[in-house]
Design a protein around this motif. Sequence first.
Motif, PDB file in Angstrom:
ATOM      1  N   THR A 104       6.846  16.420  -3.550  1.00  0.00           N
ATOM      2  CA  THR A 104       7.458  16.085  -4.837  1.00  0.00           C
ATOM      3  C   THR A 104       8.854  16.693  -4.930  1.00  0.00           C
ATOM      4  N   SER A 105       8.983  17.916  -4.477  1.00  0.00           N
ATOM      5  CA  SER A 105      10.268  18.613  -4.543  1.00  0.00           C
ATOM      6  C   SER A 105      11.299  18.005  -3.605  1.00  0.00           C
ATOM      7  N   VAL A 106      10.885  17.585  -2.416  1.00  0.00           N
ATOM      8  CA  VAL A 106      11.851  16.963  -1.505  1.00  0.00           C
ATOM      9  C   VAL A 106      12.330  15.636  -2.089  1.00  0.00           C
ATOM     10  N   ALA A 107      11.418  14.872  -2.665  1.00  0.00           N
ATOM     11  CA  ALA A 107      11.824  13.593  -3.263  1.00  0.00           C
ATOM     12  C   ALA A 107      12.791  13.827  -4.424  1.00  0.00           C
ATOM     13  N   GLY A 108      12.459  14.737  -5.312  1.00  0.00           N
ATOM     14  CA  GLY A 108      13.325  15.011  -6.456  1.00  0.00           C
ATOM     15  C   GLY A 108      14.672  15.574  -6.049  1.00  0.00           C
ATOM     16  N   THR A 109      14.676  16.452  -5.079  1.00  0.00           N
ATOM     17  CA  THR A 109      15.934  17.043  -4.620  1.00  0.00           C
ATOM     18  C   THR A 109      16.822  15.988  -3.979  1.00  0.00           C
ATOM     19  N   TYR A 110      16.235  15.076  -3.215  1.00  0.00           N
ATOM     20  CA  TYR A 110      17.052  14.042  -2.590  1.00  0.00           C
ATOM     21  C   TYR A 110      17.487  12.968  -3.579  1.00  0.00           C
ATOM     22  N   VAL A 111      16.828  12.857  -4.737  1.00  0.00           N
ATOM     23  CA  VAL A 111      17.389  12.039  -5.820  1.00  0.00           C
ATOM     24  C   VAL A 111      18.666  12.712  -6.309  1.00  0.00           C
ATOM     25  N   THR A 112      18.617  14.032  -6.471  1.00  0.00           N
ATOM     26  CA  THR A 112      19.820  14.770  -6.868  1.00  0.00           C
ATOM     27  C   THR A 112      20.928  14.578  -5.844  1.00  0.00           C
ATOM     28  N   VAL A 113      20.599  14.691  -4.569  1.00  0.00           N
ATOM     29  CA  VAL A 113      21.598  14.489  -3.511  1.00  0.00           C
ATOM     30  C   VAL A 113      22.168  13.076  -3.596  1.00  0.00           C
ATOM     31  N   ALA A 114      21.312  12.086  -3.784  1.00  0.00           N
ATOM     32  CA  ALA A 114      21.782  10.696  -3.905  1.00  0.00           C
ATOM     33  C   ALA A 114      22.710  10.539  -5.097  1.00  0.00           C
ATOM     34  N   MET A 115      22.390  11.216  -6.197  1.00  0.00           N
ATOM     35  CA  MET A 115      23.246  11.143  -7.385  1.00  0.00           C
ATOM     36  C   MET A 115      24.613  11.785  -7.120  1.00  0.00           C
ATOM     37  N   VAL A 116      24.625  12.926  -6.458  1.00  0.00           N
ATOM     38  CA  VAL A 116      25.893  13.588  -6.119  1.00  0.00           C
ATOM     39  C   VAL A 116      26.713  12.684  -5.210  1.00  0.00           C
ATOM     40  N   LEU A 117      26.067  12.097  -4.223  1.00  0.00           N
ATOM     41  CA  LEU A 117      26.767  11.191  -3.308  1.00  0.00           C
ATOM     42  C   LEU A 117      27.329   9.979  -4.046  1.00  0.00           C
ATOM     43  N   ALA A 118      26.536   9.411  -4.962  1.00  0.00           N
ATOM     44  CA  ALA A 118      26.982   8.240  -5.726  1.00  0.00           C
ATOM     45  C   ALA A 118      28.145   8.599  -6.636  1.00  0.00           C
ATOM     46  N   MET A 119      28.040   9.727  -7.337  1.00  0.00           N
ATOM     47  CA  MET A 119      29.108  10.159  -8.241  1.00  0.00           C
ATOM     48  C   MET A 119      30.408  10.363  -7.478  1.00  0.00           C
ATOM     49  N   ALA A 120      30.312  10.978  -6.311  1.00  0.00           N
ATOM     50  CA  ALA A 120      31.506  11.300  -5.527  1.00  0.00           C
ATOM     51  C   ALA A 120      31.990  10.128  -4.674  1.00  0.00           C
ATOM     52  N   GLU A 121      31.185   9.061  -4.637  1.00  0.00           N
ATOM     53  CA  GLU A 121      31.476   7.903  -3.781  1.00  0.00           C
ATOM     54  C   GLU A 121      31.685   8.325  -2.328  1.00  0.00           C
ATOM     55  N   GLU A 122      30.824   9.233  -1.881  1.00  0.00           N
ATOM     56  CA  GLU A 122      30.872   9.681  -0.487  1.00  0.00           C
ATOM     57  C   GLU A 122      30.347   8.562   0.406  1.00  0.00           C
ATOM     58  N   SER A 123      30.867   8.515   1.613  1.00  0.00           N
ATOM     59  CA  SER A 123      30.458   7.481   2.559  1.00  0.00           C
ATOM     60  C   SER A 123      30.113   8.128   3.892  1.00  0.00           C
ATOM     61  N   VAL A 124      29.736   7.293   4.834  1.00  0.00           N
ATOM     62  CA  VAL A 124      29.434   7.767   6.178  1.00  0.00           C
ATOM     63  C   VAL A 124      30.743   8.209   6.843  1.00  0.00           C
ATOM     64  N   PRO A 125      30.648   8.957   7.944  1.00  0.00           N
ATOM     65  CA  PRO A 125      31.878   9.392   8.614  1.00  0.00           C
ATOM     66  C   PRO A 125      32.778   8.212   8.998  1.00  0.00           C
ATOM     67  N   ALA A 126      34.056   8.475   9.011  1.00  0.00           N
ATOM     68  CA  ALA A 126      35.055   7.445   9.344  1.00  0.00           C
ATOM     69  C   ALA A 126      34.710   6.761  10.662  1.00  0.00           C
ATOM     70  N   GLY A 127      34.825   5.441  10.648  1.00  0.00           N
ATOM     71  CA  GLY A 127      34.582   4.653  11.853  1.00  0.00           C
ATOM     72  C   GLY A 127      33.127   4.308  12.106  1.00  0.00           C
ATOM     73  N   LYS A 128      32.210   4.836  11.310  1.00  0.00           N
ATOM     74  CA  LYS A 128      30.782   4.552  11.489  1.00  0.00           C
ATOM     75  C   LYS A 128      30.371   3.388  10.603  1.00  0.00           C
TER      76      LYS A 128
END
Length: 193
Positions: free
Chosen positions: A160-184
């Motif tokens: 449960t904690s890994v799922a919830g924490t990775y929702v947080t990570v997904a939200m941070v990534l979405a907010m920041a519009e982070e992407s995969v490394p350049a060229g990937k």
Amino acid sequence: MTSDDAKKPRFPLLTLEELSDEQRPLGEQIMKVSSVGLGGPYNPLLRSPVLGQRMFDLLYYLRWNSSVPLRLNEFAILIVGRQWRSQVEWYAHAPLAIKAGLSPEIVADLKAQKRPASMQADEAIVYDFVTELMATHRVSDATFARAKQILGEQQVVDLTSVAGTYVTVAMVLAMAEESVPAGKELPFKPGEP
């Protein structure tokens, strides 16, 4: 489409040399374990180094010290990554899941938004538990009983904690519009669900 075609990140990618004295210890820890260097969720989290350190410590436990076997842990992360269509989570964790023993067919089915066809009992309960919890914001008595029987109490809590924490990570990534490394290549193409 590659990450070069994507919009520039909202937070310029930091280098170790640019980090403040408050950020540097965390940056050095990140570089020892991250497949995306200071990118991904770490790039925005470095802007809040105390929170970033606490997230790093939590992620460190959930990734490498969790009671949930690595294959199942990575599967849970992929389920969240797919639900959120998180380019970085999928890019980073699909290869890790396969390396940990999750079948490429399960990964492909999940990416195609299908319930994987050939799951083992422990994989099926991880899929059902995480998917149900994310979709309904609860877990039925039947699913909970199955999870507790197959995984045990500590693994249910850690899952449960890994799922919830990775929702947080997904939200941070979405907010920041982070992407995969350049060229990937982006795992999810524009227009795909």
